[in-house]
Write an enzyme that holds these catalytic residues in place. Sequence first.
Site: not given
Ligand code: NAD
Length: 420
Positions: A109
Amino acid sequence: MKEDLLNNPVFGMAAEQFDRVADFLNLDEQVRERCKWPKRLITVTMPVTMDDGSTQVFFGHRVQHHLSRGPVKGGLRFHPKVDVGEVAALAMWMNWKCALMGLPYGGGKGGITCDPRQLSASEQERLTRRFAQEISSFIGPEVDVMAPDVGTNQQHMAWILDTYSTREGRFVPEVITGKPVELQGSKGRTEATGHGVAFLSARALNKINIPINGATAIIQGFGNVGSHAAKTMVAYGMKITAVSDISGAIYNPNGIDIHALSQHLQKTRGVAGFSEAEAIDPDEMLTMECDVLVPAALERVITEKNAPKLRCKILAEGANGPTTPDADTIIEKRGDIFLIPDILCNAGGVTVSYFEWVQNLQRFSWTKTEVLTKLETKLNEAFENLMQFCKYNKCSHRLGALATGINTVADVKRKRGLFP
Ligand code: NAD
């Protein structure tokens, strides 16, 4: 260093989970220690010229948990609260996730401590390229393959690809995944994680005999994972009754029009103010009644405080580490919530990243239908294996998923032996 890591709340949580599972598996002390600690922790500082001509120095981290089963794989996060402990925890979870899914990878990561909302596109480009340059000796298609995570997207991946390829003097698409399709990104990668969350939620609904059509879902976080989970759920006939992001939370008992919400987001960059739903308290949203609750934002949002009040039937962990170990204990005791643990629930992303890497190495590309069909086959297999494991061992889904991942890594460590 061990103490510093353990004092970090997110790494402390990952380590506590690991210790519980290591006890369950009865791992001997030597293998336990080798599995628990990251192989490499890399921290770099990056001076960046800002648009106003000033220079700002940013901190960036990359943690490679293990290289025993192949290159490490994992996202790169841009967030103001990123620190090396959080990145190390996320790398550890990636390790168990790749092993659980049978992917030939270790976990990694990365994170840069910054607020991307306060940086212009050109500042983000300079920062991303500088990070790629600083860590280029430690990454590569056979060593460490990054992907998008919170605050980054396919544009950031394209900049990393370009920086690395320029350094190598040749086009190296297999150094990064989640890149644009025009640069040999995989079709279906952008929606893969959210699609997987929705697919597994439907499998879970099926297991507890709730009809998918008309089932309700609440989603925290409307970024890559949350928005695509919502879109696939709606395509299945489900109803999204509440959504939140950093700007606030909204509710419509008749179901939120996800297409209209996405258009609203393009204009305002947040769900708040969407006219076809009422504003609600984001914390209270988590304990509202629904069939599926999807935390898809950040870690440690389901805690011992709100776990007793949850009114969902399924907790589908789109985010990494959204549930604390104390909350886990409460959920397990309650026994009325079907948990889809993060390392399975959001594994769609890394699985299609693996497909992307394989396509790149072969200089070949699959159709979106091929990609999503292969993804569903892999997720379904892992889901059914987990159900069997938990039934046989009479354990929770969290324990079962982590035990399967950790045991796979421990087995490889034992068989490879310890280099003297
Ligand atoms: P992203 O940046 O695209 O979206 C994150 C979202 O969370 C945004 O809408 C943001 O406004 C919201 N957010 C942030 N703080 C917040 C809060 N306090 N309350 C409510 N909403 C809040 O990120 P993502 O890629 O969608 O990742 C989200 C989660 O999924 C993370 O934990 C990441 O590690 C995990 N993840 C992502 C992927 C991927 O392919 N992108 C894969 C596996 C896991």
